[in-house]
Design a protein around this motif. Sequence first.
Motif, PDB file in Angstrom:
ATOM      1  N   ASP A 190       0.832  -1.210   0.000  1.00 14.76           N
ATOM      2  CA  ASP A 190       0.000   0.000   0.000  1.00 14.76           C
ATOM      3  C   ASP A 190       0.861   1.253   0.000  1.00 14.76           C
ATOM      4  N   LEU A 191       1.884   1.234   0.858  1.00 15.09           N
ATOM      5  CA  LEU A 191       2.755   2.396   0.978  1.00 15.09           C
ATOM      6  C   LEU A 191       3.478   2.657  -0.339  1.00 15.09           C
ATOM      7  N   ALA A 192       4.040   1.586  -0.927  1.00 19.37           N
ATOM      8  CA  ALA A 192       4.794   1.729  -2.165  1.00 19.37           C
ATOM      9  C   ALA A 192       3.886   2.234  -3.278  1.00 19.37           C
ATOM     10  N   ILE A 193       2.706   1.620  -3.422  1.00 17.48           N
ATOM     11  CA  ILE A 193       1.810   1.991  -4.515  1.00 17.48           C
ATOM     12  C   ILE A 193       1.330   3.429  -4.346  1.00 17.48           C
ATOM     13  N   SER A 194       0.981   3.804  -3.103  1.00 21.65           N
ATOM     14  CA  SER A 194       0.517   5.178  -2.887  1.00 21.65           C
ATOM     15  C   SER A 194       1.581   6.168  -3.320  1.00 21.65           C
ATOM     16  N   SER A 195       2.847   5.923  -2.925  1.00 22.29           N
ATOM     17  CA  SER A 195       3.862   6.917  -3.273  1.00 22.29           C
ATOM     18  C   SER A 195       4.195   6.875  -4.757  1.00 22.29           C
ATOM     19  N   LEU A 196       4.082   5.693  -5.384  1.00 22.16           N
ATOM     20  CA  LEU A 196       4.346   5.612  -6.819  1.00 22.16           C
ATOM     21  C   LEU A 196       3.262   6.335  -7.613  1.00 22.16           C
ATOM     22  N   LEU A 197       2.015   6.228  -7.117  1.00 19.13           N
ATOM     23  CA  LEU A 197       0.909   6.875  -7.822  1.00 19.13           C
ATOM     24  C   LEU A 197       1.042   8.391  -7.789  1.00 19.13           C
ATOM     25  N   LEU A 198       1.646   8.905  -6.726  1.00 20.62           N
ATOM     26  CA  LEU A 198       1.745  10.346  -6.572  1.00 20.62           C
ATOM     27  C   LEU A 198       2.815  10.953  -7.466  1.00 20.62           C
ATOM     28  N   VAL A 246      10.510  -5.570  -3.711  1.00 19.17           N
ATOM     29  CA  VAL A 246       9.171  -5.985  -4.150  1.00 19.17           C
ATOM     30  C   VAL A 246       9.010  -7.487  -3.968  1.00 19.17           C
ATOM     31  N   ASP A 247       7.796  -7.863  -3.644  1.00 21.04           N
ATOM     32  CA  ASP A 247       7.448  -9.277  -3.551  1.00 21.04           C
ATOM     33  C   ASP A 247       7.360  -9.846  -4.962  1.00 21.04           C
ATOM     34  N   VAL A 248       7.629 -11.131  -5.083  1.00 22.65           N
ATOM     35  CA  VAL A 248       7.716 -11.751  -6.410  1.00 22.65           C
ATOM     36  C   VAL A 248       6.421 -11.595  -7.222  1.00 22.65           C
ATOM     37  N   MET A 306      -5.984  -0.865  -4.573  1.00 23.67           N
ATOM     38  CA  MET A 306      -4.612  -1.055  -4.130  1.00 23.67           C
ATOM     39  C   MET A 306      -4.014  -2.404  -4.504  1.00 23.67           C
ATOM     40  N   ARG A 307      -4.828  -3.423  -4.737  1.00 25.41           N
ATOM     41  CA  ARG A 307      -4.260  -4.718  -5.127  1.00 25.41           C
ATOM     42  C   ARG A 307      -4.326  -4.910  -6.640  1.00 25.41           C
ATOM     43  N   PHE A 308      -5.505  -4.595  -7.205  1.00 25.83           N
ATOM     44  CA  PHE A 308      -5.706  -4.864  -8.627  1.00 25.83           C
ATOM     45  C   PHE A 308      -5.313  -3.665  -9.499  1.00 25.83           C
ATOM     46  N   LEU A 309      -5.070  -2.531  -8.857  1.00 27.11           N
ATOM     47  CA  LEU A 309      -4.775  -1.284  -9.574  1.00 27.11           C
ATOM     48  C   LEU A 309      -5.857  -0.980 -10.616  1.00 27.11           C
ATOM     49  N   ASP A 310      -7.113  -1.267 -10.263  1.00 30.15           N
ATOM     50  CA  ASP A 310      -8.235  -0.977 -11.158  1.00 30.15           C
ATOM     51  C   ASP A 310      -9.004   0.199 -10.563  1.00 30.15           C
TER      52      ASP A 310
END
Lengths: 420, 276
Positions: A74-82, A92-94, B235-239
């Motif tokens: 969640d943390l990684a994706i939130s900051s990447l989206l910004l 990263v997990d596989v 957050m999981r599916f990025l949809d």
Amino acid sequence: MPLMRRLLLMLMGLLLAVSIGWSSVHRPEQVTILMPAPFVDATADQVKRFNAENNGRIALNVIRGPRDTESISDLAISSLLLGTPPFDALLVDVTWLPKYVAADWLQPLDPWFDSDDIESLVAGAQLGNNVDGALYRWPFGADVGLLYWRKDLMPEPPQTAEELVQIAQNLRAEGRVKEGFVWQGRQYEGLSCNFVEFLSAFGGTWLDPETGQPTFDSEAARLTAHWMQQLITQGTSPLAVSNYSEPETLQAFKSGDAALMRNWPYAWAELQSESSAVKGRVGVSTMVAQPGASPAATLGSWGFSLLRGSPHQQATAEAIRALTSPDAQRDRFLRQGYTPTHAALFHDPELLEASPVLPQLEEALSIAEPRPITPLYAQMSDLLQRQLSGLLTEKRDPDQAMDQLQGATLTLLRSAGGVS
Amino acid sequence: MAMVFGWPMLRYSWLSMHASSVLTGLEPVSNQGANWIRLLEDARFWQDAVQTLRFAALSVGLEIVLALAMALLLDQSWRGRGVVRALSLLPWALPTTMMALGWRWIFNTPYGPLEQMAQSAGLSPLNLLSNPDWTWLATVIADVWKTTPFITLLLLAGLQTIPDDLYSAFRLEGGKTRQALTAITLPLLTPYILIGILFRTAQAAGVFDLIQVLTGGGPAGSTESIAQYAYLNAMRFLDFGYSATVMLAGFVLLSLVIFTAAVLLQISGLLRPLKS
């Protein structure tokens, strides 16, 4: 003395400019990596050493992320989206890799790691790092599913699915152990990991390797679904496994209440600790397989990925190389028990002396099986988890469950253009 | 209001009319309402909606009844009341994720205290977290435990606004103590009860962390809430397109429920003490 004063001022200005210029040239390049908390602790010494060796040239900073896999995602994706994240690389997990690549967040590592580097890795660690032929991840440690068995309850670990059931049920019938086989049946990613191994035991794979189509309508998938349900209905495993994740599973086995356990390599050190009721009585093997089918060990593992747009790519790659060097891995294995990725380390006398199960780990890594490599993996796995959870807790008909799963997975891939 | 509510709502509405996922490279691409058609046909969304609503209804209902009893008790003066008042707030002060982990341990089979009690009572394992028909009640129990203190506090504050003179007068007129509850206390407390219901319903309808930690939405997806489904999609599916659609639809459903409740309340006249 206006002239003198002017000259003095000019001289001071020049000095100032030079010193600013000098300090900016010699200011070390700042490299920042995001990691889950346990990995930050495991690499603390190596980061210190790297910074000392590169004093004044590169300064490596580590951001301490949350412990939990989903929270760090969640943390990684939130900051990447910004847009511009405050880090140059992250662990990263596989299973995230194809998704991150599809989102165009990562930069290939091919310029810094060549085929010699890759060939120096143990078999299982070579998997799950590439998407569409490019290298996007450099493994931090090796991780695969293992079968733990009790040496005091059986002379040999079971080899086939039938044997496993038989051993577990006999032991229970004789009253020698409370539960037979414990594994991860909670509705979460771990259930998918277990399924990959069970499915392989019956000769199946999640997606057809040739066509990329789901194969839940195969005989192997049906047999697996029936077998998993029967594990519970016939008492090989307690119904409680349908809510077990790794810690609960380990707890049952560690307290001596179970004869067999499916878990990751980290469990070994826990089972040898003073608080373990089964210390010295545990063997490590790989998941069972029916005659003619080959056993599989689901590939886990974290790895470093470089972010697209990082202004410090060369320095970051150097840091990644240092943190994954054979020396760093030896350190981590001896101190924290992280399985190494360098093939040679599996035959290192010092490491072998520290851990007698290293050969079994290497063997498991040679049959490592990645989960489907697709950006839609999270959705596919979610569908699978829900069906399997229904199979285990609701006594849903296994054939029907597999049919529904096949349909739902096909719909997902079709709507996404994944299957023609 | 425009910044924190209006803008996100507009943005979500716009996003719900677009495909924005890994397959579009996270770029929003207009898809003419395909998200909404998908939502209407998405059995999982409707199952989650039913689950979210029944979770909210039962937990808020139980919380009000329990909180009323506790507030009445804590309003009386007795020795040690101050300590008990402070202690009773404790569950509410705990972070939700921590207390959800605690409950997961309590319900753990076979090592949790609940199973241990069942065992010593000679019962077979309850497996409360492995039953698609009953597990949602476990989430209700945890929620009630955590948030009853909040409503208790609210009702306690309400009770203290009722002047003692009213009770004295009631007794002088020959009223019995038990009758005072229905004649004075409850009518005057109604506004506070309604505020409690409103607050808690809005919160419970957006339940996320409790369920995420306690059950992860399982078993067999039976405890998944709308907020969780929206979170999974984003957050999981990025949809993000579909996630926005799920979120908005949840908001519309909740608004409908609250609107209906408000109209019914208006008709029943229960709101009258609020206006006076």
